[in-house]
Scaffold this motif. Structure first.
Motif, PDB file in Angstrom:
ATOM      1  N   ALA A 283      -5.156 108.519  22.204  1.00 46.81           N
ATOM      2  CA  ALA A 283      -6.090 108.132  21.150  1.00 46.81           C
ATOM      3  C   ALA A 283      -7.294 107.397  21.731  1.00 46.81           C
ATOM      4  CB  ALA A 283      -5.379 107.248  20.126  1.00 46.81           C
ATOM      5  N   LEU A 284      -7.042 106.537  22.697  1.00 45.89           N
ATOM      6  CA  LEU A 284      -8.130 105.788  23.314  1.00 45.89           C
ATOM      7  C   LEU A 284      -9.075 106.716  24.067  1.00 45.89           C
ATOM      8  CD1 LEU A 284      -9.057 102.861  23.586  1.00 45.89           C
ATOM      9  CD2 LEU A 284      -7.668 102.683  25.661  1.00 45.89           C
ATOM     10  N   ALA A 285      -8.517 107.679  24.798  1.00 41.99           N
ATOM     11  CA  ALA A 285      -9.358 108.635  25.516  1.00 41.99           C
ATOM     12  C   ALA A 285     -10.182 109.470  24.546  1.00 41.99           C
ATOM     13  CB  ALA A 285      -8.483 109.541  26.388  1.00 41.99           C
ATOM     14  N   ALA A 286      -9.594 109.825  23.415  1.00 42.11           N
ATOM     15  CA  ALA A 286     -10.281 110.684  22.447  1.00 42.11           C
ATOM     16  C   ALA A 286     -11.465 109.985  21.798  1.00 42.11           C
ATOM     17  CB  ALA A 286      -9.305 111.155  21.373  1.00 42.11           C
ATOM     18  N   ALA A 326      -8.289 115.988  25.504  1.00 48.09           N
ATOM     19  CA  ALA A 326      -8.314 114.796  24.651  1.00 48.09           C
ATOM     20  C   ALA A 326      -9.566 113.993  24.876  1.00 48.09           C
ATOM     21  CB  ALA A 326      -7.073 113.928  24.942  1.00 48.09           C
ATOM     22  N   GLU A 327     -10.148 114.050  26.070  1.00 46.83           N
ATOM     23  CA  GLU A 327     -11.296 113.212  26.402  1.00 46.83           C
ATOM     24  C   GLU A 327     -12.487 113.560  25.522  1.00 46.83           C
ATOM     25  OE1 GLU A 327     -14.363 112.414  30.148  1.00 46.83           O
ATOM     26  OE2 GLU A 327     -12.525 113.563  30.422  1.00 46.83           O
ATOM     27  N   GLY A 328     -13.083 112.516  24.987  1.00 45.82           N
ATOM     28  CA  GLY A 328     -14.367 112.622  24.339  1.00 45.82           C
ATOM     29  C   GLY A 328     -14.368 113.231  22.964  1.00 45.82           C
ATOM     30  N   SER A 329     -13.210 113.611  22.414  1.00 45.09           N
ATOM     31  CA  SER A 329     -13.197 114.179  21.073  1.00 45.09           C
ATOM     32  C   SER A 329     -13.008 113.072  20.061  1.00 45.09           C
ATOM     33  CB  SER A 329     -12.073 115.206  20.926  1.00 45.09           C
ATOM     34  OG  SER A 329     -10.821 114.630  21.236  1.00 45.09           O
ATOM     35  N   THR A 330     -14.076 112.637  19.434  1.00 45.71           N
ATOM     36  CA  THR A 330     -13.996 111.494  18.530  1.00 45.71           C
ATOM     37  C   THR A 330     -13.197 111.857  17.301  1.00 45.71           C
ATOM     38  OG1 THR A 330     -16.069 112.189  17.548  1.00 45.71           O
ATOM     39  CG2 THR A 330     -16.187 110.524  19.255  1.00 45.71           C
TER      40      THR A 330
END
Length: 331
Positions: A283-286, A326-330
């Motif tokens: 969640a934090l990465a997203a 997962a990275e960067g997907s708000t």
């Protein structure tokens, strides 16, 4: 030329697929000299440090604090460490009152001492190039009729929003908190360093709902951000820790992390509590959060180097479980 930091335990291959940057809090390394603590963290492979301003490390009240800050800034740069400035030292202002005086103290002169400390912290953070300055509200005055609502701990599902209480003393405390924080926010705005308020169990501002209440009172100033302690989410928030991260994303400026159990405000080493960490880090990465996620184990300083060495591999293993994409997907 700035020397390349030597790291005997660099970030394992495969964890660069996410933006998470891990640090360790110096309040969990209180028995080490600051220079030794920073060298230890760099050697272990940490990306940064949560630097608690305190007498044994970087004393914010020392007459030569500006010169000391410049020296620490050079050391951080040489070691390749980022920093967040934390202001949770227990007795830095008062040798008899833990975390006293606070922003809610009845004595205006005592409140001014806390404001002065926080403004000093903002200046230090600016000189260090730190990501944010962390702070908290403090508890309501110790008059037994004006204690902070214990329902936050006794019943985690109970309504936490201060508007749900018809307590005039509590309403007055929120106004006092907003007024006392205003000059600190002005300093943070001028310095370009966000102020990251932490919901703290037992304090007036104890939950995410409380943070939003303060934000609305202040008119949503850009300099006001949030410190999210993942353990505190497990302890008392109605949402899961991963859902807390998603809900907090727009205001997130600093993250603290440790294990914890539901209803018990005790910071625990990873694996000793109840938190499932891969979903939290996912969640934090997203969210696209790129500041530090700092291990917060202040009561484990007696074995700080051991827990620092154990914590980073645990976080890297949890981070490797983040699914691709997962990275960067708000949220």
């Amino acid at each position: 030329m700035t020397p390349t930091p030597h790291r005997t335990n660099p970030r394992p291959q495969g964890t660069n697929a996410h933006p998470l940057r891990f640090g360790y809090g110096t309040n969990g390394l209180a028995d080490l000299r600051l220079d030794d603590a920073l060298a230890l963290l760099a050697d272990l492979g940490y990306d940064g440090v949560g630097l608690t301003l305190d007498h044994m490390h970087l004393d914010p009240l020392a007459p030569d604090v500006a010169a000391r800050t410049r020296k620490v800034a050079r050391r951080l740069d040489a070691l390749g460490l980022g920093a967040t400035v934390e202001t949770g030292a227990r007795y830095v202002l008062d040798p008899r009152r833990k975390h006293g005086p606070s922003l809610l103290d009845p004595d205006p002169a005592d409140r001014a001492r806390r404001v002065d400390l926080l403004i000093r912290a903002v200046r230090i953070a600016a000189d260090l190039g730190a990501h944010a300055v962390h702070c908290f509200s403090g508890v309501l005055p110790a008059d037994p009729t004006h204690l902070a609502n214990p329902a936050h701990l006794a019943d985690p599902a109970a309504p936490a929003h201060p508007a749900a209480t018809a307590d005039p003393a509590e309403d007055s405390a929120w106004k006092r908190l907003a007024e006392t924080l205003t000059p600190v926010l002005d300093a943070a705005t001028h310095a370009g360093v966000p102020l990251a308020v932490e919901p703290e169990p037992g304090h007036l501002l104890a939950t995410l709902a409380d943070f939003h209440h303060l934000r609305r009172i202040l008119g949503d100033p850009p300099a006001l951000g949030l410190t999210l302690d993942i353990g505190h989410c497990q302890c008392l928030e109605p949402l899961s820790p991963a859902d807390c991260v998603r809900a907090a994303a727009p205001w997130l400026r600093h993250v603290q992390i440790e294990d914890m159990r539901r209803g018990h405000h005790e910071h625990l080493p990873f694996g000793d509590g109840e938190i499932d960490f891969p979903p939290v880090l996912e969640a934090l990465a997203a969210t696209g959060y790129q500041a530090l996620t700092v291990v917060e184990l202040p009561r484990h300083s007696h074995a700080g180097p051991h827990f620092a060495a154990q914590s980073l591999p645990f976080l890297h293993r949890a981070a490797r479980a983040i699914p691709a994409g997962a990275e960067g997907s708000t949220p």
